[in-house]
Design a protein around this motif. Structure first.
Motif: not given
Length: 115
Positions: A29-39, A41-47
């Motif tokens: 449930r809390d994986d969206c903001l896990r290890e977010v890097r500004l460079d 962001l697309q990977t974070a959005l997909e996760r």
């Protein structure tokens, strides 16, 4: 002191092994903001898309995806997620709305999109 250490070592060998951990399938449930890097962001959005799909009635992942969308400069998508999170929050029973800070964050973010 030495006796306590030796005794602790002897007793430690008699302890039962820890129970096996359950394998969790899919995102947490809390994986969206896990290890977010500004460079990346697309990977974070997909996760986060996977988290939203796994928890469709939970406002937290939508709220977190709104933040990621805003960071990526996608205001329309961010506001869509903020509105959806607010709707989900309103649909939740009062005792099941969760963390008051999350509730306030969702309300503020959605209000920013309206006004």
């Amino acid at each position: 002191m030495v006796l306590g250490t030796a005794l602790g070592g002897l007793l430690g060998g008699c302890a039962a092994p820890p129970p096996p951990q359950e394998q969790v399938k899919g995102p947490a449930r809390d994986d969206c903001l896990r290890e977010v890097r500004l460079d990346a962001l697309q990977t974070a959005l997909e996760r986060c898309d996977a988290v939203v799909a796994a928890y469709p009635r939970d406002p937290q992942p939508r709220n977190e995806r709104a933040l990621l969308q805003a960071l990526a400069g996608n205001r329309v998508a961010a506001c869509s997620d903020s509105s959806a999170a607010e709707v989900l929050l309103r649909q939740a029973a009062p005792g099941r709305r969760g963390d008051p800070q999350l509730v306030e964050e969702i309300r503020i973010r959605a209000a920013g999109c309206r006004g």
